[in-house]
Design an enzyme around this catalytic site. Structure first.
Site, PDB file in Angstrom:
ATOM      1  N   LYS A  74       0.831  -1.215   0.000  1.00  0.00           N
ATOM      2  CA  LYS A  74       0.000   0.000   0.000  1.00  0.00           C
ATOM      3  C   LYS A  74       0.861   1.259   0.000  1.00  0.00           C
ATOM      4  O   LYS A  74       0.618   2.181  -0.780  1.00  0.00           O
ATOM      5  CB  LYS A  74      -0.931   0.001   1.223  1.00  0.00           C
ATOM      6  CG  LYS A  74      -1.951  -1.121   1.233  1.00  0.00           C
ATOM      7  CD  LYS A  74      -2.882  -1.020   2.425  1.00  0.00           C
ATOM      8  CE  LYS A  74      -2.150  -1.105   3.754  1.00  0.00           C
ATOM      9  NZ  LYS A  74      -1.406  -2.374   3.936  1.00  0.00           N
TER      10      LYS A  74
ATOM     11  N   GLU B 152      -1.949   5.058   5.969  1.00  0.00           N
ATOM     12  CA  GLU B 152      -2.415   4.596   7.287  1.00  0.00           C
ATOM     13  C   GLU B 152      -3.779   5.208   7.609  1.00  0.00           C
ATOM     14  O   GLU B 152      -4.066   5.617   8.739  1.00  0.00           O
ATOM     15  CB  GLU B 152      -1.402   4.951   8.384  1.00  0.00           C
ATOM     16  CG  GLU B 152       0.021   4.481   8.122  1.00  0.00           C
ATOM     17  CD  GLU B 152       0.176   2.970   8.138  1.00  0.00           C
ATOM     18  OE1 GLU B 152      -0.816   2.265   8.399  1.00  0.00           O
ATOM     19  OE2 GLU B 152       1.287   2.487   7.870  1.00  0.00           O
TER      20      GLU B 152
END
Length: 216
Positions: free
Chosen positions: A15, A87
């Site tokens: 990611k 995040e």
């Protein structure tokens, strides 16, 4: 049309690497963006990838109004063409609402990256709100693997290699942490249900056979 896009996957599936790549591609075309992050493994105000890439970011603490921050940058003559949030699972639901407002009112693309569920397989509040509001949800195609070789779908918290299922929802850690530290491991659903980490699987393989064995 600008979009709020949620890129989701387990830990260790790339990611943050994709977030950095998206930022690089846009900056190479002369666009300027703002990167928000929260509790990155590399420390405050950092966006880091396990491949070793790191860039500066704005730490989005729990009291920060992300929409107001961007409006302030624009009011001072700054330029913001897009927003990256890494995040994102750690953000409060109200902050996800602010990101949606950035898309709708400021007409900026927002790319949010995060894991969906915690070590107890419960939705993070920030991720839940992203699922509710995002224009698109993209499942990352780089598959993290469980120790057994199956596709990893769940994040496990470990201490001394043993999986734990109690504790605060947010405890900063990473995969491959030394023994004794809080760490994380990605597992398939079957081994997450059985609390079978790589360490416990190795220990089980070395244990003597406890089933009765008879030549009869």
């Amino acid at each position: 049309m600008p979009e709020l896009v949620f890129f989701s996957g387990t830990m260790d599936c790339g990611k943050s690497t994709l977030a950095l790549q998206i930022g690089h591609n846009r900056s190479a075309r002369g666009l300027q963006g703002v990167i928000f992050t929260r509790d990155d493994r590399a420390g405050e105000g950092k966006l880091s990838s396990r491949l070793g890439l790191v860039t500066e970011a704005v730490e989005a603490d729990e009291d920060m109004d992300l929409y107001a921050y961007l409006v302030a940058q624009l009011s001072k003559g700054g330029r913001v063409d897009y927003v990256i949030v890494d995040e994102a699972q750690f953000l409060a639901p109200a902050q996800i609402d602010q990101l949606a407002r950035v898309v709708d009112d400021l007409e900026m693309d927002v790319f949010a990256f995060g894991i969906t569920t915690d070590f107890r397989t419960r939705l993070f509040p920030g991720s839940q709100r992203l699922v509710e509001l995002a224009d698109r949800i993209e499942q990352l195609q780089v598959e993290a693997l469980c120790w057994c070789g199956a596709r990893a779908t769940h994040n496990a918290r470990t201490v001394d290699g043993e999986m734990v299922v109690e504790g605060a929802q947010v405890v900063v850690g990473d995969v491959n942490r030394p023994a004794g530290e809080v760490g994380y491991e990605v597992l398939c659903r079957r081994h997450h249900r059985r609390r079978a980490t790589a360490a416990s699987a190795r220990a089980g393989a070395l244990s003597p056979d406890v089933l009765p064995v008879s030549s009869a």
